[in-house]
Scaffold this motif. Structure first.
Motif, PDB file in Angstrom:
ATOM      1  N   SER A  77       0.839  -1.192   0.000  1.00 48.85           N
ATOM      2  CA  SER A  77       0.000   0.000   0.000  1.00 48.85           C
ATOM      3  C   SER A  77       0.875   1.243   0.000  1.00 48.85           C
ATOM      4  O   SER A  77       2.033   1.217   0.433  1.00 48.85           O
ATOM      5  N   VAL A  78       0.297   2.332  -0.491  1.00 47.31           N
ATOM      6  CA  VAL A  78       0.948   3.633  -0.479  1.00 47.31           C
ATOM      7  C   VAL A  78       0.229   4.444   0.583  1.00 47.31           C
ATOM      8  O   VAL A  78      -1.009   4.493   0.585  1.00 47.31           O
ATOM      9  N   SER A 111      10.208   1.759  -3.462  1.00 44.03           N
ATOM     10  CA  SER A 111      10.713   2.522  -2.330  1.00 44.03           C
ATOM     11  C   SER A 111       9.611   3.431  -1.799  1.00 44.03           C
ATOM     12  O   SER A 111       8.942   4.125  -2.567  1.00 44.03           O
ATOM     13  N   GLY A 112       9.393   3.403  -0.494  1.00 41.55           N
ATOM     14  CA  GLY A 112       8.345   4.196   0.128  1.00 41.55           C
ATOM     15  C   GLY A 112       7.021   3.472   0.255  1.00 41.55           C
ATOM     16  O   GLY A 112       6.123   3.918   0.960  1.00 41.55           O
ATOM     17  N   VAL A 113       6.881   2.343  -0.422  1.00 38.53           N
ATOM     18  CA  VAL A 113       5.652   1.555  -0.360  1.00 38.53           C
ATOM     19  C   VAL A 113       5.642   0.764   0.952  1.00 38.53           C
ATOM     20  O   VAL A 113       6.673   0.298   1.416  1.00 38.53           O
ATOM     21  N   PHE A 114       4.474   0.645   1.558  1.00 43.59           N
ATOM     22  CA  PHE A 114       4.333  -0.160   2.766  1.00 43.59           C
ATOM     23  C   PHE A 114       4.023  -1.594   2.364  1.00 43.59           C
ATOM     24  O   PHE A 114       3.163  -1.838   1.518  1.00 43.59           O
ATOM     25  N   LYS A 139      19.876  -4.539  -2.694  1.00 41.41           N
ATOM     26  CA  LYS A 139      19.297  -5.678  -1.980  1.00 41.41           C
ATOM     27  C   LYS A 139      19.046  -5.266  -0.547  1.00 41.41           C
ATOM     28  O   LYS A 139      19.854  -4.561   0.063  1.00 41.41           O
ATOM     29  N   LYS A 140      17.929  -5.741  -0.016  1.00 40.12           N
ATOM     30  CA  LYS A 140      17.598  -5.434   1.366  1.00 40.12           C
ATOM     31  C   LYS A 140      16.716  -6.545   1.915  1.00 40.12           C
ATOM     32  O   LYS A 140      15.941  -7.145   1.188  1.00 40.12           O
ATOM     33  N   GLN A 152       7.831  -0.179   5.866  1.00 37.56           N
ATOM     34  CA  GLN A 152       8.027   0.616   4.657  1.00 37.56           C
ATOM     35  C   GLN A 152       9.308   0.166   3.967  1.00 37.56           C
ATOM     36  O   GLN A 152      10.346   0.041   4.613  1.00 37.56           O
ATOM     37  N   ILE A 153       9.217  -0.070   2.674  1.00 36.03           N
ATOM     38  CA  ILE A 153      10.393  -0.448   1.902  1.00 36.03           C
ATOM     39  C   ILE A 153      11.236   0.790   1.674  1.00 36.03           C
ATOM     40  O   ILE A 153      10.739   1.829   1.211  1.00 36.03           O
TER      41      ILE A 153
END
Length: 155
Positions: A77-78, A111-114, A139-140, A152-153
């Motif tokens: 989700s955003v 990035s920023g996406v939950f 990579k994470k 959050q990514i």
């Protein structure tokens, strides 16, 4: 029989975990997601979820229940509101594990996406869900567990 089951869960199956691999496929312009779940743990969770004794098999009804369960417990989700859709591609039994395959068609790096991963958490207090995210050289890893099922990514 009860003693044997207790022995199994406390000594032969001492932890509950899943591993998810999310890899960006630049050629296909999509995120490919593979979730590995232990079959016995998944059957326990699906039995509770479907309110019936559940065994994973190659059956359309099994696929429907599994997809519904995964959509309830795994998602993006955003701003914690707008859901990012993904395709449920299917599942594959492999030894004592079940692989679930998903796809997110997008060119975004997420990035920023939950990301939510609460798979099996309602069935096992010690459940941990590891997610490894890779896009090119980036990579994470993220660890999800009871009380920490949404993250959050970020790179």
């Amino acid at each position: 029989m009860k003693l044997l089951v207790l022995f199994y869960y406390f000594f032969l199956h001492p932890f509950h975990t899943s591993v998810t691999e999310m890899t960006y496929n630049g050629k296909e312009k999509s995120w490919e997601i593979a979730i590995k779940l232990f079959q016995d743990d998944l059957e326990t969770a699906l039995s509770v979820y479907s309110k019936r004794n559940f065994k994973v098999s190659a059956d359309k009804e099994v696929e429907k229940v599994l997809e519904s369960y995964v959509r309830k417990h795994f998602g993006f989700s955003v701003n914690k509101s707008l859901q990012t859709p993904y395709r449920f591609l299917g599942f594959e039994p492999q030894n004592d594990a079940i692989w679930v395959y998903l796809e997110v068609p997008t060119t975004q790096d997420l990035s920023g996406v939950f990301l939510e991963n609460s798979l099996l958490v309602e069935s096992f207090d010690d459940q941990t869900n590891l997610i490894q995210v890779a896009k090119g050289e980036q990579k994470k890893s993220f660890l999800f567990q009871k009380g920490k099922t949404i993250q959050q990514i970020s790179w």
